[in-house]
Enzyme design. Structure first.
Site, PDB file in Angstrom:
ATOM      1  N   PRO A   2      14.948  70.859  53.010  1.00 26.92           N
ATOM      2  CA  PRO A   2      16.404  70.879  52.979  1.00 26.92           C
ATOM      3  C   PRO A   2      17.078  70.288  51.751  1.00 26.92           C
ATOM      4  O   PRO A   2      17.020  69.086  51.507  1.00 26.92           O
ATOM      5  CB  PRO A   2      16.793  70.091  54.237  1.00 26.92           C
ATOM      6  CG  PRO A   2      15.611  70.167  55.113  1.00 26.92           C
ATOM      7  CD  PRO A   2      14.455  70.131  54.177  1.00 26.92           C
ATOM      8  N   GLU A   3      17.724  71.159  51.015  1.00 26.31           N
ATOM      9  CA  GLU A   3      18.666  70.758  49.985  1.00 26.31           C
ATOM     10  C   GLU A   3      20.008  71.328  50.425  1.00 26.31           C
ATOM     11  O   GLU A   3      20.104  71.844  51.536  1.00 26.31           O
ATOM     12  CB  GLU A   3      18.247  71.302  48.614  1.00 26.31           C
ATOM     13  CG  GLU A   3      16.864  70.803  48.196  1.00 26.31           C
ATOM     14  CD  GLU A   3      16.452  71.282  46.804  1.00 26.31           C
ATOM     15  OE1 GLU A   3      17.186  71.020  45.856  1.00 26.31           O
ATOM     16  OE2 GLU A   3      15.397  71.920  46.691  1.00 26.31           O
ATOM     17  N   LYS A  59      23.501  66.663  51.462  1.00 28.30           N
ATOM     18  CA  LYS A  59      22.444  67.053  52.390  1.00 28.30           C
ATOM     19  C   LYS A  59      22.689  66.509  53.794  1.00 28.30           C
ATOM     20  O   LYS A  59      21.792  66.520  54.628  1.00 28.30           O
ATOM     21  CB  LYS A  59      21.087  66.567  51.869  1.00 28.30           C
ATOM     22  CG  LYS A  59      20.762  67.067  50.455  1.00 28.30           C
ATOM     23  CD  LYS A  59      19.494  66.420  49.920  1.00 28.30           C
ATOM     24  CE  LYS A  59      19.327  66.697  48.428  1.00 28.30           C
ATOM     25  NZ  LYS A  59      18.183  65.952  47.856  1.00 28.30           N
ATOM     26  N   HIS A  93       7.232  69.898  67.070  1.00 30.26           N
ATOM     27  CA  HIS A  93       8.061  69.057  66.218  1.00 30.26           C
ATOM     28  C   HIS A  93       9.533  69.060  66.620  1.00 30.26           C
ATOM     29  O   HIS A  93      10.385  68.590  65.873  1.00 30.26           O
ATOM     30  CB  HIS A  93       7.919  69.478  64.754  1.00 30.26           C
ATOM     31  CG  HIS A  93       6.523  69.344  64.238  1.00 30.26           C
ATOM     32  ND1 HIS A  93       5.809  70.398  63.713  1.00 30.26           N
ATOM     33  CD2 HIS A  93       5.693  68.274  64.191  1.00 30.26           C
ATOM     34  CE1 HIS A  93       4.599  69.978  63.359  1.00 30.26           C
ATOM     35  NE2 HIS A  93       4.491  68.693  63.637  1.00 30.26           N
ATOM     36  N   ARG A 112       7.988  65.474  59.554  1.00 33.62           N
ATOM     37  CA  ARG A 112       7.649  64.170  58.971  1.00 33.62           C
ATOM     38  C   ARG A 112       8.526  63.002  59.404  1.00 33.62           C
ATOM     39  O   ARG A 112       8.185  61.848  59.137  1.00 33.62           O
ATOM     40  CB  ARG A 112       7.628  64.282  57.449  1.00 33.62           C
ATOM     41  CG  ARG A 112       6.407  65.042  56.957  1.00 33.62           C
ATOM     42  CD  ARG A 112       6.462  65.299  55.461  1.00 33.62           C
ATOM     43  NE  ARG A 112       6.319  64.090  54.691  1.00 33.62           N
ATOM     44  CZ  ARG A 112       6.427  64.047  53.369  1.00 33.62           C
ATOM     45  NH1 ARG A 112       6.688  65.146  52.698  1.00 33.62           N
ATOM     46  NH2 ARG A 112       6.284  62.922  52.732  1.00 33.62           N
ATOM     47  N   ARG A 152      26.052  58.505  30.836  1.00 28.59           N
ATOM     48  CA  ARG A 152      24.785  58.231  31.535  1.00 28.59           C
ATOM     49  C   ARG A 152      23.616  58.271  30.562  1.00 28.59           C
ATOM     50  O   ARG A 152      23.391  59.238  29.864  1.00 28.59           O
ATOM     51  CB  ARG A 152      24.558  59.266  32.642  1.00 28.59           C
ATOM     52  CG  ARG A 152      25.685  59.312  33.622  1.00 28.59           C
ATOM     53  CD  ARG A 152      25.178  59.114  35.028  1.00 28.59           C
ATOM     54  NE  ARG A 152      26.276  58.773  35.899  1.00 28.59           N
ATOM     55  CZ  ARG A 152      26.244  57.787  36.786  1.00 28.59           C
ATOM     56  NH1 ARG A 152      25.176  57.049  36.902  1.00 28.59           N
ATOM     57  NH2 ARG A 152      27.283  57.528  37.539  1.00 28.59           N
ATOM     58  N   ARG A 250       8.907  62.803  41.405  1.00 28.21           N
ATOM     59  CA  ARG A 250       8.933  64.181  41.876  1.00 28.21           C
ATOM     60  C   ARG A 250       8.386  65.112  40.814  1.00 28.21           C
ATOM     61  O   ARG A 250       8.748  65.012  39.637  1.00 28.21           O
ATOM     62  CB  ARG A 250      10.369  64.612  42.230  1.00 28.21           C
ATOM     63  CG  ARG A 250      11.169  63.551  42.963  1.00 28.21           C
ATOM     64  CD  ARG A 250      10.560  63.148  44.267  1.00 28.21           C
ATOM     65  NE  ARG A 250      10.439  64.272  45.168  1.00 28.21           N
ATOM     66  CZ  ARG A 250      11.450  64.759  45.877  1.00 28.21           C
ATOM     67  NH1 ARG A 250      12.629  64.220  45.809  1.00 28.21           N
ATOM     68  NH2 ARG A 250      11.243  65.785  46.670  1.00 28.21           N
TER      69      ARG A 250
END
Length: 275
Positions: A2-3, A59, A93, A112, A152, A250
Site C-alpha cells: 500500500p502506497e 497512506k 490473514h 505482516r 533540504r 529501501r
DNA sequence: CGCCCGTCCTGTCCGC
DNA sequence: TGCGGACAGGACGGGC
C-alpha cells in the site's frame, strides 16, 4: 503494497461498500493489529454505528462513523481492505472483520501486521494521529512542491519518501517518479534546478494519476516498477542496466544513463534569486 | 536536520 | 530436508 494509490482504492471500497451502512458485528480475529484500543472498546464503540464518508491522507484511511468515533487504518506493507459477502470463507490473514447490515463484510487483511487500526474518539483525535504528516501528495500544488523541497540537504529519494514532508509516496512510487523525471535519487533535494523540480512535479502528478486509476503502481514493462523483479533489471527507456542501492534501508533502482545527478552539495553560486 | 540501524511481524526464496 | 539469512511497496525511536 500500500502506497497512496492502493489506499485510495481502499477508500473507494470503504465508500461504496460501507458508507451509510450500519456495523452489526465487529470481529477481531487477531488483536495484534489493534493500536491503542482494546477488543472490547472497539466492539462497544463501533457496533451499531453507521459509516459516514471515508477520507484518505497519504497512506492513512479515516473511516468516521455518523455519530461516534472514527476508525483510522494504516496498511503497512501488506495490508488491504476488502468488501466480501458475509459467507465468503475467511482468509488466514483476515485480522478484523466488520459485518454490515446488508450481509456484507469489510475485512482488514494483513499478513505482516506492521501497522493496524486505531480508534479516534473525535476529529481532534484524528488530527493528533495525522499531526506529523505533510500534505497529501495529490493535493500539493507545483508551487507548494517547490517549497517542500526548498533548503533540504538530503537525497531527493529520502525526502520524497519522508511522510512528514509529503504524505503518500512509498518506495515504488518514488523510484518511478524519479525515473520519469530523469532525476537521480541521490540528487540533493534542495539543489535541484527549477526545471528538474518542475519535471519532478509533473512526473509525480502523472504517475499518481495513472496509479490511482488502477489502485496500485502498475507493474507494466514500460514502467520502472515492471522491471524490479527481473534478474538483470534494465531501463524501459534505454534498455541499459539499472543501478541498485539502498536509501533509508529501501532498495532503490534507477538508470544512471537516463537519470542525471548534476546538482550535489558542491555547486557554484548561481545568479538570480530563484524565489 | 539527516542518516543509519534495529524493531515490529510473517512469509518466501536462496545458498550451504 | 533443514536451517540461517536476506529480503519484501512501512513507520518509529534511538544514536550519532
Amino acid at each position: 503494497m500500500p502506497e497512496l494509490p492502493d489506499v485510495e482504492g481502499f477508500r473507494e471500497v470503504l465508500s461504496s461498500c460501507g458508507r451509510g451502512r450500519r456495523v452489526t458485528r465487529v470481529e477481531v480475529r487477531d488483536p495484534g493489529v489493534l493500536r491503542g484500543v482494546t477488543v472490547r472498546r472497539l466492539r462497544t464503540e463501533v457496533e451499531g454505528e453507521r459509516f459516514g464518508e471515508p477520507r484518505r491522507h497519504g497512506k492513512w484511511l479515516i473511516a468516521p462513523t455518523d455519530d461516534g468515533p472514527a476508525l483510522v487504518w494504516h496498511f503497512g506493507m501488506t495490508g488491504a481492505l476488502l468488501c466480501t459477502p458475509a459467507d465468503e470463507p475467511l482468509d488466514r490473514h483476515d485480522r478484523v472483520v466488520l459485518t454490515l447490515d446488508d450481509e456484507r463484510q469489510l475485512r482488514y487483511r494483513d499478513q505482516r501486521k506492521l501497522q493496524g487500526v486505531q480508534l479516534a474518539g473525535n476529529e481532534a483525535a484524528v488530527g493528533h494521529i495525522l499531526a506529523d504528516l505533510g500534505p497529501d501528495a495529490l493535493s500539493v500544488s507545483r508551487e507548494e512542491f517547490r517549497e517542500l523541497l526548498h533548503g533540504r540537504r538530503g537525497a531527493v529519494k529520502n525526502v520524497l519518501m519522508d511522510q512528514s514532508v509529503v504524505a503518500g509516496l512509498g518506495n515504488l512510487l518514488t523510484d518511478e517518479i524519479l525515473w520519469r523525471a530523469g532525476v537521480a535519487p541521490d540528487s540533493v533535494a534542495g539543489e535541484l534546478t527549477e526545471e528538474e523540480t518542475r519535471s519532478l512535479y509533473a512526473a509525480m502528478r502523472r504517475v499518481l494519476a495513472s496509479s490511482v486509476r488502477v489502485a496500485r503502481v502498475p507493474p507494466r514493462r514500460t514502467w520502472l516498477t515492471g522491471r524490479r523483479e527481473d534478474p538483470d533489471p534494465r531501463c524501459p527507456r534505454c534498455e541499459g542496466p539499472l543501478r541498485s542501492r539502498r536509501f533509508s534501508g529501501r532498495r532503490t533502482l534507477w538508470c544512471p544513463h537516463c537519470q542525471s545527478r548534476s546538482h550535489r552539495v558542491e555547486r557554484d553560486i548561481h545568479p538570480g534569486k530563484g524565489g
